[in-house]
Design a protein around this motif. Structure first.
Motif, PDB file in Angstrom:
ATOM      1  N   GLN A   1      -7.552  -9.461   4.294  1.00  0.00           N
ATOM      2  CA  GLN A   1      -8.974  -9.567   4.630  1.00  0.00           C
ATOM      3  C   GLN A   1      -9.425 -11.011   4.681  1.00  0.00           C
TER       4      GLN A   1
ATOM      5  N   ALA B   1      -5.507  -1.845  -1.313  1.00  0.00           N
ATOM      6  CA  ALA B   1      -6.059  -0.523  -1.019  1.00  0.00           C
ATOM      7  C   ALA B   1      -6.140  -0.265   0.475  1.00  0.00           C
ATOM      8  N   ALA B   2      -6.468  -1.314   1.245  1.00  0.00           N
ATOM      9  CA  ALA B   2      -6.613  -1.178   2.692  1.00  0.00           C
ATOM     10  C   ALA B   2      -5.281  -1.330   3.436  1.00  0.00           C
TER      11      ALA B   2
ATOM     12  N   THR C   1      -5.718  -9.336  -3.033  1.00  0.00           N
ATOM     13  CA  THR C   1      -6.821  -8.743  -3.772  1.00  0.00           C
ATOM     14  C   THR C   1      -6.594  -7.238  -3.866  1.00  0.00           C
TER      15      THR C   1
ATOM     16  N   LYS D   1       0.841  -1.209   0.000  1.00  0.00           N
ATOM     17  CA  LYS D   1       0.000   0.000   0.000  1.00  0.00           C
ATOM     18  C   LYS D   1       0.869   1.250   0.000  1.00  0.00           C
TER      19      LYS D   1
ATOM     20  N   GLU E   1      -8.638  -5.053  -3.017  1.00  0.00           N
ATOM     21  CA  GLU E   1      -9.159  -4.477  -1.770  1.00  0.00           C
ATOM     22  C   GLU E   1      -8.122  -4.540  -0.664  1.00  0.00           C
ATOM     23  N   GLU E   2      -7.358  -5.629  -0.599  1.00  0.00           N
ATOM     24  CA  GLU E   2      -6.318  -5.754   0.417  1.00  0.00           C
ATOM     25  C   GLU E   2      -5.199  -4.732   0.192  1.00  0.00           C
TER      26      GLU E   2
END
Length: 386
Positions: free
Chosen positions: A386, A381-382, A376, A300, A378-379
């Motif tokens: 997850q 980005a966060a 992913t 990230k 999403e992972e």
């Protein structure tokens, strides 16, 4: 030959490395392994350093799932960065009837009594990513090419500074650039390989004045980070900034950081001192920083232009190769290796298998980590699994 002779079909393990690289990654439930099932009473002890770093949690999950997939019982233990704890845990594995040990030692020399006990009972030993030293009892070393990891980190640092282009050609930037060096933990043999790899690339630029180590600290003993600790890295960076970069007299341009936890400690210190990404409100541009392990929090950072790069070491492939080596050893076969010269542990040259590495920059996060199923979107980005 061994306490239990376990025979497998010759083709049982041929798909393991490919299986480890396909499908689920760091945040998934898919492990390495495949092929003929092992007898249900075959026990394997796995000892890893700690759960303080995401990579060891990921490694442990991948190894355990891969071994269980082919039918082994697995005793996975984390030593919490404490050598006596690791010694006791391995003693317990032996007492409880382990047929094979997979060891990532906190200190490469501290498990000698346990290794001798295992060898006396014909229990094979796999050294996993951290090198077992001064012992003739280890059978195989499965790792990444840590010298290349360091060389890639140094190359990425030079790319970030503009001294090199990504294709390896000379860039337009001439310096001089102020940099600082960080190393890994001295009790981990990998730290030496990584640091030496980095210096093999950087030394000529230091010698010709393109790079300046303003603190003068350029030996591994001076720049090492105990236990690869994020907190200790932050504390050392704080001290370096105070001693060599205070008062606005000098700007820090880059930091060679050996893994992602050290990089995050360095970045925290730099942020507290007013450094930040170009588009942030911080008054000074963030120095170019490197890393290793492609931990999701640091990926990230790379995606957000905070950390410049990291090195991806696909633990799926490493776990798959470890499962394959374990099957070979328990079958009385020589495990597959691709290096029989580099890893002298003081008592023998340990046959080794080196898994490839890959540099990660902002522009290949998707192709290398997301499209491959390791994380992913999403992972990333966060900045967390997850």
């Amino acid at each position: 030959m061994f306490k239990k002779i376990v025979m497998f079909a010759a083709t049982a393990a041929t798909s393991l490395v490919l299986a480890g690289c396909a499908g689920g990654g760091a945040g998934s439930g898919n492990g390495a392994g495949g092929g003929t099932q092992a007898p249900a009473d075959t026990r394997i002890g796995v000892s890893l350093p700690s759960q303080d770093e995401e990579r060891w949690i990921t490694d442990g999950k991948a190894i355990k799932e891969g071994l269980e997939k082919v039918g082994y019982q697995v005793d996975l233990q984390y030593a919490n960065n404490d050598i006596p704890t690791q010694q006791q845990q391995v003693d317990q594995m032996l007492t409880q009837g382990a047929d094979l040990l997979i060891l990532a030692p906190l200190d490469g020399t501290a498990l000698s009594p346990q290794l001798q006990q295992a060898a006396s009972s014909n229990i094979p030993i796999v050294s996993y990513d951290r090198f077992v030293r001064n012992s003739a009892d280890v059978d195989v070393y499965v790792t990444f090419d840590n010298f290349k990891v360091g060389a890639q980190q140094a190359t990425s640092l030079l790319i970030g500074l503009g001294v090199l282009n990504k294709d390896g050609s000379e860039g337009s930037a001439k310096g001089p650039f102020n940099i600082e060096l960080f190393g890994g933990s001295l009790d981990d043999n990998n730290a030496t390989f990584v640091f030496n790899g980095g210096m093999s690339v950087l030394q000529k630029y230091i010698d010709n004045g393109t790079l300046v180590v303003k603190s003068g600290q350029n030996k591994l003993a001076q720049v090492a980070t105990e236990n690869w600790s994020q907190q200790k890295a932050q504390e050392r960076m704080d001290n370096l900034l105070t001693a060599s970069y205070s008062g606005g007299t000098a700007k820090l341009d880059g930091v060679l950081t050996p893994n992602d936890s050290v990089a995050r400690g360095v970045i925290t210190s730099l942020g507290n001192a007013g450094y930040g990404p170009t588009l942030s409100s911080q008054p000074k541009p963030m120095p170019v920083t490197t890393g290793q392990d492609a931990e999701v929090a640091s990926v990230k950072f790379v995606n957000d232009d905070v950390q410049f790069s990291t090195v991806f070491k696909d633990t799926r492939a490493l776990a798959a190769q470890t499962v394959k080596a374990s099957q070979d050893l328990l079958a009385g076969k020589d495990p597959e290796v691709n290096d029989t010269k580099s890893y002298d542990n003081g008592s023998k040259i340990v046959p080794s298998f080196l898994v490839p590495i890959q540099p990660i920059y902002k522009d290949n996060i998707k192709s290398a980590l997301i499209d491959s199923g390791y994380y992913t979107a999403e992972e990333v980005a966060a900045g967390r699994l997850q």
